[in-house]
Structures are given as structure tokens and as C-alpha cells.
Design an enzyme around this catalytic site. Structure first.
Site, PDB file in Angstrom:
ATOM      1  N   HIS A   1     -17.947  -3.624  -2.477  1.00 21.07           N
ATOM      2  CA  HIS A   1     -18.373  -4.781  -2.575  1.00 21.07           C
ATOM      3  C   HIS A   1     -19.705  -5.020  -2.379  1.00 21.07           C
ATOM      4  CE1 HIS A   1     -19.377  -4.390   2.073  1.00 21.07           C
ATOM      5  NE2 HIS A   1     -18.837  -3.405   1.740  1.00 21.07           N
TER       6      HIS A   1
ATOM      7  N   ASP B   1       0.312   4.450   0.764  1.00 24.26           N
ATOM      8  CA  ASP B   1      -0.844   5.389   1.542  1.00 24.26           C
ATOM      9  C   ASP B   1      -0.470   6.425   1.665  1.00 24.26           C
ATOM     10  OD1 ASP B   1       1.046   4.605   3.420  1.00 24.26           O
ATOM     11  OD2 ASP B   1      -0.405   4.108   5.299  1.00 24.26           O
TER      12      ASP B   1
ATOM     13  N   TRP C   1     -22.135  -3.367  -0.389  1.00 27.86           N
ATOM     14  CA  TRP C   1     -22.258  -1.775  -0.483  1.00 27.86           C
ATOM     15  C   TRP C   1     -22.896  -1.402  -1.859  1.00 27.86           C
ATOM     16  CZ3 TRP C   1     -16.910   1.170  -0.414  1.00 27.86           C
ATOM     17  CH2 TRP C   1     -17.166   2.563  -0.501  1.00 27.86           C
TER      18      TRP C   1
ATOM     19  N   ASP D   1      -7.758  -1.643  10.649  1.00 29.03           N
ATOM     20  CA  ASP D   1      -8.809  -0.937   9.876  1.00 29.03           C
ATOM     21  C   ASP D   1      -8.976   0.699  10.410  1.00 29.03           C
ATOM     22  OD1 ASP D   1      -9.395  -2.811   7.905  1.00 29.03           O
ATOM     23  OD2 ASP D   1     -10.587  -3.673   9.528  1.00 29.03           O
TER      24      ASP D   1
ATOM     25  N   ASP E   1     -12.456   2.547  -2.243  1.00 26.95           N
ATOM     26  CA  ASP E   1     -13.627   3.137  -1.626  1.00 26.95           C
ATOM     27  C   ASP E   1     -14.038   4.455  -2.181  1.00 26.95           C
ATOM     28  OD1 ASP E   1     -13.697   0.825  -0.073  1.00 26.95           O
ATOM     29  OD2 ASP E   1     -13.471   1.844   1.737  1.00 26.95           O
TER      30      ASP E   1
ATOM     31  N   ASP F   1     -11.281   8.799   1.940  1.00 24.80           N
ATOM     32  CA  ASP F   1     -12.252   8.094   2.690  1.00 24.80           C
ATOM     33  C   ASP F   1     -13.135   9.055   3.323  1.00 24.80           C
ATOM     34  OD1 ASP F   1     -12.908   5.819   4.237  1.00 24.80           O
ATOM     35  OD2 ASP F   1     -11.740   6.158   5.904  1.00 24.80           O
TER      36      ASP F   1
ATOM     37  N   TRP G   1       0.645  -1.166  -0.067  1.00 24.35           N
ATOM     38  CA  TRP G   1       0.025  -0.022   0.096  1.00 24.35           C
ATOM     39  C   TRP G   1       0.979   1.225  -0.123  1.00 24.35           C
ATOM     40  CZ3 TRP G   1      -5.508   0.403   1.150  1.00 24.35           C
ATOM     41  CH2 TRP G   1      -6.150  -0.844   1.402  1.00 24.35           C
TER      42      TRP G   1
END
Ligand code: BGC
Length: 592
Positions: free
Chosen positions: A360, A213, A363, A531, A307, A260, A211
Site C-alpha cells: 500500500h 490461509d 509502505w 489482524d 505482503d 509474514d 482466504w
């Protein structure tokens, strides 16, 4: 540390058969299936055994309709031996003796002219291919019985133009499935942490994604995910891990402005308007490194911005799930612009394979979310310099916990006359698992204009749901909700829960080409990385505290006002969470 066994799967592909024999246009009406009168009819079937083991096999079937469009179809064949279908997907399968009937339903229920429907199944017995197939009563022989068949039929955009491409493409040419014929990169930073855990040795050699990030992770800043290795160090290590086969390194691109937007736990370093920095200090730098000649033999699979785009559909506007931050990211266009930029810059590099994150099933599995999400993906894929050719596929379930399959019920099942879809748990969703969702999303994307050879990744790092709580058989209850509660393997309080889920286990180990349309099951979220923190923890990463990570939180509209189901004492997102790692190991399914 090398990843060996998981990459062998694709080489077991065998028994490919293209059916074809005498051509005759027969009426399909006898079967009670609606087709136009005097329809030109014909079909072609590709039957591929993708996996075979001692007592069983997995087959993918692709049926191409060469005649007039059919609305409702039945494909029939006789097995050559004692094979028995055990379960299937994307079609309803029934068997009587050696005779099998597969019928399409729902989104897979009609096939246009030159269109293709795909489904798959597991069977017991050997994987010998049937010799003959018929579609709605017409033998599939590659002809139509049309007196004046079009000698050069126009290619159908929904059909894979090259379903079995040369596994050794010319330099600079992308392969159809970059996971096939490759070894997957094992990130030594994650591997070491996993190996340090009791029992962790058993999975420490599994490949996980890297990742990126934050900007600093590109150079290597001791971030928990990349460690003190920067992107270049990881790519060098990937080159070093190569044996006879190319290495595929999976890199998550995760640093959008206003990141996010519907949650707080993984807010990032870039403010909502900092699209300029995203492009020049992040994407440009990554692209420059990946484009280095030294890395041209690697296959680099990028998972683009988990996301982000689905948030622009479900968490905006007049929906009661809307958040102010997602509204802003929709209005300022910076998610779309950022993803488009990433796609076009990284897509210019011939050995980079971009997979756009697609949420997913829990969702965007409702029709009101699925089609509109694909529209947003298309917008991103056609903004700025991006084109659909920059999209190699989509990734689902990234860092989530949705079950790969629900073995004890299908979405079309009924309990005591009531549809599974009506249950509180399913809540009218069109899907109950990631596999059927991923395949349907792929189909929807192709029908909206993405390339017909796109493939899907499913993150299976934490969706195993094994251990003592896993139901081993369907409930015998006649009450719909009791049946579902007692039968479902996904043990969350609600499919909207996403933070450090108690009871979760490692899912399928990374697997190449496990099912039709799926490039791989992949461990995108490295197991053991949090998470989000279960309480506010000061940090310099921009990470916030989200109540969904607090085990005492009773929920909000986005998780049906259910308990969060989160584990206690969690560190901030991305940091090592030993207790979670232990639980994932203990509840692994398949078990470790
Ligand atoms: C975090 C990232 C981390 C990633 C993988 C995300 O939730 O925000 O910082 O790299 O998970 O663990």
C-alpha cells in the site's frame, strides 16, 4: 444471498467520445511548454463518462500523443454546457468558464510517441462529452500533420491495445476487467457472521474474498474464514449464485513458506524451506480444483500472497527495517519461487485472473521502494514457467487501512510555502492515498514490461475513516504539521500501523471500474476478522503474537516509533472480532 447493486456500476458507462477533426501541426511554444523544434504533433483523446448521477459525473480521459515525445503537457477543452470540474486525479485541472486545462505533472508529466497519459475527474452537471480537445495547442484529430505519416504505427507497449473489449469474449478468452458485467460472490460463511452482529444485516450481502490461509482450508476444516466449506463447496455455491451474469469469486492465495516475514501475527504453517509442500500440497491442489470444467463459467480473481514480495524490498539487507526472516526469504528465493509457481499454475486456467499483491502507499509509496518493488514483481512474473501474461493486475491495501483518497489535500499542495510531502505524516512519500498510488503503480508496472491492459484492485473494506473524528474540511492552520494533522481523514498514529486499527470504518462498498486503471474497489479483508491477537494466544495455526497488535505498544522503526493504535482484546488473526466489526460499522464512510 446475492450481491446485486454493486455490480450495476459498470453498465452506467456512457458518453464515450473519441475526439478527432481537422489536422494541423501548430507550434506549442506559445504555451510555454517545452517541445522539440519542428516536432511532429498530433494526438487522440478518449473521454469516457464512467459514472453519472443526478448532479454529477465521473470522467476518465486518456490522451495519446501521436507526435514526437512531449515533456510537459496541457490538454484543453470546452465543456458543452455548465459542467464544472470538482476534483481530479493524475493531472492538475483548472477551469475558467467552460474552458478546462489539464496538465500532467510528476510521473504523468511526459508522454512518449504513441504513449498515453490517463487522468480522471469528478464534475458537476451532466456528463455530455466535449467535442474537441487540444494537446499543447494542437487539435487532437488522430493525425500528426506529418507529411509522411507512418501508415502502420508500431504498437506502443504502454497503450491498451483494446481499451473497450467485447464484453462477451469467446470461451477461454479472458475479459479485460473480470469485475465488469459480473456479479460478485457473497461468501455465506462471512455473511452469516456479519448478519449475526447487531446492525450487520445492512452489509451482510456484500461480496468479500475467500482466504485460503492454510492447506486445510482447501478441503474445509472449519477454519474461521472458509468455515466447513472447502474450496469446491465455495465454487459450487458461486455457480449456484449465478443469475444472468457470470459470477466473479475472489480467492486470496496466502500460504507461502515463512509467511509474514516482517511480522508475527500472520505467520503460517509452512516453514521457510517448505517450498515443495507449498507447490504440491497447496497450489497444485487449488489449481486442480479451479481447473474443473464445472467452474469454467466462473471468473476466479485470485489475490496472490499479500505482503510477501514488498517485504523483500523494504525489510531486508542494510535497511534499519530489515528482519532476519525477510533476509532469509530473500536469500532462499522461496517467496519469488512460490509466487511464480502460483502465477504460472493458476495462470494456465483460462478463467482465473491473477492479481499480485503490491502493499500500500504507506509502505512502498516512496520512489526508493516503488520501482524496486515492481522489479521484484517482474522477477516473480518471469521465474519458472511464469510470464507477464499470467498477471492480470495488482491488488493494493489488502487488509490495510490506508485512505482511498485524502479529500482535503494533494501530495503536490503547499502550506505556507512548505510542501505537504515535508510533513511528519507524509514523510516525503510520493502519495497520500491509495487511489493515486494504485494508478501510479500500474503505470510503473506497464513501463517495466507488464501488459498495458493490467488493472488494479483496491481493498476498501476498512479504510473508510468516517465517524465523528473525520475532518469535514481542510484545516485553516498555516503550520504544515497542524494543517495535515487536522485535515487528514486517515486517523492512524502512523501509516505503518496495520493491526486492528481503532477508529477505522468500512470504506467504499465494492464498486466496479470506479476510476481509470482500477478494475474494482473490493472487500478483500473480510470486515470483522482480526489482524492479530493483542496478547499471546496459543494456537495450532502457526500464528505468533506481534506487539503491533498490543494497544500499549509504543512502536518500532517500521511505524516511526508510534503507538500501535490497535484495539484491545483481539483474537488471533483471521478469527472473528465482534468489537472491531461494530467499530467498522459505526465509522463507515460512506456510512451504512
Ligand atoms: C490471517 C488469515 C485470515 C486472513 C483473513 C490474515 O491476517 O492470517 O488467517 O484468513 O487474515 O481474515
Amino acid at each position: 444471498m446475492r450481491a446485486e447493486p454493486q455490480s450495476g456500476r459498470a453498465r452506467w458507462r456512457s458518453g464515450k467520445a473519441v475526439a478527432g477533426m481537422s489536422a494541423l501541426a501548430l507550434g506549442a511554444a506559445a504555451l510555454g511548454v517545452a517541445v522539440p523544434a519542428y516536432a511532429a504533433e498530433g494526438c487522440e483523446v478518449e473521454y469516457t463518462v464512467v459514472n453519472e448521477w443526478n448532479s454529477g459525473f465521473t470522467a476518465n480521459v486518456s490522451v495519446t500523443n501521436l507526435g514526437d515525445p512531449v515533456d510537459g503537457w496541457e490538454l484543453e477543452w470546452d465543456f458543452p454546457g455548465d459542467q464544472q470540474v470538482t476534483n481530479g486525479w493524475n493531472a492538475d485541472l483548472s477551469q475558467s468558464g467552460q474552458h478546462v486545462t489539464a496538465s500532467g505533472s510528476g510521473w504523468n508529466g511526459s508522454i512518449g510517441t504513441d504513449g498515453t497519459a490517463e487522468f480522471g475527474f469528478n464534475g458537476s452537471g451532466g456528463g455530455d462529452a466535449p467535442g474537441e480537445f487540444s494537446l499543447n495547442g494542437v487539435t487532437c484529430d488522430g493525425g500528426t500533420g506529418d507529411p509522411d505519416p507512418d501508415p502502420e504505427p508500431t504498437p506502443d507497449p504502454t497503450e491498451d491495445p483494446d481499451p473497450d473489449p467485447d464484453p462477451d469474449p469467446e470461451p477461454g478468452e479472458r475479459v479485460d476487467n473480470p469485475y465488469e458485467g459480473a456479479d460478485l460472490y457473497v461468501n455465506p460463511v462471512w455473511s452469516e457472521k456479519a448478519a449475526d452482529e447487531p446492525g450487520g444485516d445492512a452489509i451482510a450481502d456484500e461480496p468479500t474474498a475467500l482466504w485460503l490461509d492454510r492447506i486445510g482450508a482447501i478441503e474445509g476444516n472449519d477454519s474461521p474464514t472458509t468455515g466447513d466449506m472447502g474450496l469446491r463447496d465455495h465454487l459450487d455455491e458461486a455457480v449456484a449464485q449465478a443469475g444472468d451474469r457470470p459470477v466473479n469469486i475472489q480467492v486470496v492465495v496466502y500460504n507461502l513458506p515463512g509467511r509474514d516475514c516482517a511480522a508475527l501475527a500472520s505467520n503460517g504453517e509452512l516453514g521457510q524451506e517448505e517450498i515443495g509442500r507449498y507447490k504440491t500440497e497447496y497450489i497444485d491442489v487449488i489449481a486442480d480444483i479451479m481447473d474443473d470444467e464445472e467452474y469454467s463459467d466462473l471468473r476466479i480473481s485470485t489475490i496472490i500472497e499479500p505482503d510477501s514480495l514488498p517485504n523483500l524490498v523494504t525489510n531486508v539487507g542494510s535497511r534499519d527495517t530489515a528482519t532476519e526472516n525477510c533476509d532469509t526469504m530473500l536469500e532462499n528465493g522461496n517467496y519469488v519461487e512460490g509466487v511464480a509457481y502460483a502465477l504460472s499454475e493458476l495462470g494456465d486456467i483460462p478463467n482465473v485472473y491473477n492479481y499480485v499483491d503490491a502493499g500500500h502507499h504507506g509502505w512502498i509509496g516512496w520512489d526508493t521502494n516503488l520501482g524496486p518493488s515492481v522489479e521484484v514483481f517482474m522477477e516473480a512474473a518471469t521465474t519458472g514457467g511464469a510470464t507477464v501474461d499470467d498477471v492480470h493486475g495488482f491488488a493494493v491495501n489488502t487488509a490495510n487501512y490506508s485512505a482511498l483518497t485524502e479529500p482535503h489535500f494533494d501530495v503536490d499542495d503547499t502550506v505556507n510555502g512548505q510542501q505537504v510531502r515535508q510533513s511528519d505524516w507524509v514523510d516525503w512519500n510520493q502519495y497520500v492515498d491509495e487511489q493515486t498510488f494504485a494508478q501510479a503503480l500500474r503505470q510503473e508496472a506497464v513501463s517495466q514490461g507488464f501488459n498495458s491492459d493490467i488493472g488494479m484492485l483496491i481493498d476498501t473494506s476498512r479504510n473508510g475513516w468516517g465517524g465523528p473524528e473525520r475532518p469535514t474540511e481542510p484545516s485553516s492552520s498555516n503550520d504544515l504539521n497542524t494543517f495535515i494533522e487536522d485535515s487528514r481523514v486517515d486517523r492512524r498514529f502512523n501509516p505503518g500501523n496495520w493491526c486492528n486499527q481503532a477508529g477505522a470504518g468500512l470504506g467504499e462498498r465494492p464498486t466496479v471500474a470506479p476510476a481509470s486503471g482500477i478494475d474494482a474497489y473490493s472487500w478483500i479483508k473480510p470486515p470483522g476478522e482480526s489482524d492479530g491477537s493483542s496478547e499471546l494466544i496459543d494456537n495450532d495455526e502457526g500464528k505468533g503474537f506481534d506487539e503491533m497488535c498490543d494497544p500499549d505498544y509504543e512502536g518500532n522503526v517500521r511505524n516511526g516509533n508510534s503507538p500501535s493504535g490497535a484495539l484491545p482484546n483481539a483474537p488471533i488473526a483471521g478469527h472473528w472480532f465482534s468489537a472491531q466489526f461494530q467499530e467498522l460499522l459505526a465509522n463507515a464512510h460512506p456510512s451504512v
